[in-house]
Scaffold this active site. Structure first.
Site, PDB file in Angstrom:
ATOM      1  N   LEU A   1      21.033 -25.825  -5.577  1.00 45.20           N
ATOM      2  CA  LEU A   1      19.797 -25.433  -5.059  1.00 45.20           C
ATOM      3  C   LEU A   1      19.724 -24.078  -5.351  1.00 45.20           C
ATOM      4  O   LEU A   1      19.004 -23.370  -4.592  1.00 45.20           O
ATOM      5  CB  LEU A   1      19.552 -25.738  -3.785  1.00 45.20           C
ATOM      6  CG  LEU A   1      19.889 -27.320  -3.460  1.00 45.20           C
ATOM      7  CD1 LEU A   1      19.627 -27.424  -1.826  1.00 45.20           C
ATOM      8  CD2 LEU A   1      18.819 -28.058  -4.175  1.00 45.20           C
TER       9      LEU A   1
ATOM     10  N   GLU B   1       0.865  -1.194  -0.051  1.00 44.90           N
ATOM     11  CA  GLU B   1       0.167  -0.035  -0.047  1.00 44.90           C
ATOM     12  C   GLU B   1       0.882   1.272   0.102  1.00 44.90           C
ATOM     13  O   GLU B   1       0.541   2.242  -0.805  1.00 44.90           O
ATOM     14  CB  GLU B   1      -0.975   0.132   1.173  1.00 44.90           C
ATOM     15  CG  GLU B   1      -1.710  -1.131   1.298  1.00 44.90           C
ATOM     16  CD  GLU B   1      -1.170  -2.017   2.103  1.00 44.90           C
ATOM     17  OE1 GLU B   1      -2.050  -2.818   3.047  1.00 44.90           O
ATOM     18  OE2 GLU B   1       0.063  -2.305   2.229  1.00 44.90           O
TER      19      GLU B   1
ATOM     20  N   ALA C   1       9.614 -34.963  -8.990  1.00 45.78           N
ATOM     21  CA  ALA C   1      10.039 -35.250 -10.499  1.00 45.78           C
ATOM     22  C   ALA C   1      10.096 -36.694 -10.788  1.00 45.78           C
ATOM     23  O   ALA C   1      10.890 -37.345 -10.196  1.00 45.78           O
ATOM     24  CB  ALA C   1      11.321 -34.455 -10.694  1.00 45.78           C
TER      25      ALA C   1
END
Length: 366
Positions: free
Chosen positions: A208, A55, A157
């Site tokens: 990673l 905001e 996966a």
């Protein structure tokens, strides 16, 4: 007449942009609109590290044009003093005439007080527009303040037959396409932290990180579960710890010296049976500001989180084209017969990606 549903959609898009960047605060989107013309005056997302809030970002971009405008925001403006003043007060001071809010904030410091502050100042308030979508984007924050843990997203996966591709000769064995792997990297960019077990480090030697062009800086904190410690010498994790934070969670008694010498932060959590106690792992991560945790690893890690009842979403990548029911069966084979609801299924390149809301609550939406 302005379409509240459409304008909130823009705010939701802005919120998604902040996923993985806003922790420990929620990813929020805000849009200021001229109610007479429907012109979008300014947009904002929660800034990196959680401040300034959406905001405030939108309001500063709008400047004096915020007076009399309508604010669309995905989460209730805060009403408490923290590192920044209350957003509700800033909204009042800006002269905004109407606020459309998707969901209230479950944080006990807010819980409706922000909207009440706006109403008391004479601002018209509408709530509940596209609430389910906003709640899903904000799940990390909601779970953290209500359950003291991060939102947990499993990434699986699999081969076309549902089996797991194991590493070959110390290198990852990719069975899905580059397009699917790119989506996997986007999941990393949208997470606050990514978690694997020490077995994945030994087998794959992963780094990673997010390797999408332009998003390398959005690589999440890396977390490794290693009850007895971890040899980081010669690993990609150790080699990159100077630019992407690395934390190793161990049991009491594990020596930390070699791991800290490689740049890792080491912390201990209780051991129950022969494994780290996952509720304590998640409570520790939440206390450190993690709101969204991506769990990669392998079947042992997936099942451990599932059996502990600590999975919120599973994203299943299957090589090739697979129908919904077989893909769902593959997921159940690896994480058990938990209640699951398919929230989406699509082709990514030649592969199939299915998203599952795990242990879904009424009204939740992917």
């Amino acid at each position: 007449m302005i379409d509240d549903h459409h304008m909130m959609g823009i705010a939701l898009t802005m919120a998604r942009r902040a996923l993985g960047q806003a922790a420990p605060n929620p990813a929020v989107g805000a849009v200021l609109v001229d109610p007479a013309t429907g012109e979008v005056i300014a947009r904002g997302s929660t800034a990196a590290s959680g401040r300034p809030h959406a905001e405030t970002v939108a309001g500063s971009r709008a400047g004096p044009r915020a007076r009399g405008a309508t604010l669309y925001v995905t989460l209730e403006p805060c009403s408490h003093f923290g590192a920044t003043p209350p957003c509700a007060d800033a909204v009042v001071a800006a002269g905004i005439a109407r606020v459309v809010c998707a969901i209230e904030d479950p944080d006990p410091r807010v819980t409706g007080r922000g909207l009440n502050r706006l109403r008391a100042a004479g601002i018209s308030v509408t709530r509940g527009v596209r609430a389910a979508e906003a709640a899903w984007i904000t799940r990390g924050h909601i779970v953290r303040v209500t359950e003291r843990r991060p939102f947990v997203q499993l990434k699986l996966a699999l081969r076309a037959d549902g089996s797991v591709p194991y590493a070959e000769h110390g290198a990852p064995n990719f069975v899905t396409s580059p397009e699917a792997r790119a989506l996997g990297h986007l999941l990393r960019a949208q997470a606050d932290a990514i978690l694997v077990g020490r077995g994945t480090v030994a087998a794959d030697n992963p780094d990673l990180t997010c390797r999408l062009p332009g998003l390398a800086a959005r690589s999440p904190r890396r977390i490794v579960l290693a009850k007895d410690g971890l040899n980081l010498t010669g690993t990609k994790l150790g080699a990159t710890s100077n630019r992407v934070p690395l934390t190793v969670l161990t049991g009491p008694g594990a020596s930390a010296n070699a791991m800290t010498a490689c740049g890792a932060t080491v912390a201990t959590v209780p051991v129950v049976g022969d494994a780290l106690w996952l509720p304590s792992v998640l409570e520790k991560l939440a206390a450190d500001g993690v709101t969204r945790l991506l769990v990669e690893g392998g079947p042992a890690i997936w099942r451990a989180f599932a059996e502990a009842g600590l999975v919120d979403e599973a994203v299943v990548f299957v090589a090739g084209s697979v129908a919904r029911e077989p893909a769902l069966a593959f997921a159940r084979a690896h994480i058990g017969a938990l209640p699951m609801r398919v929230t989406s299924q699509r082709r990514v390149g030649p592969d199939t990606v299915i998203r599952l809301d795990v242990n879904p609550t009424e009204g939740s939406k992917g």
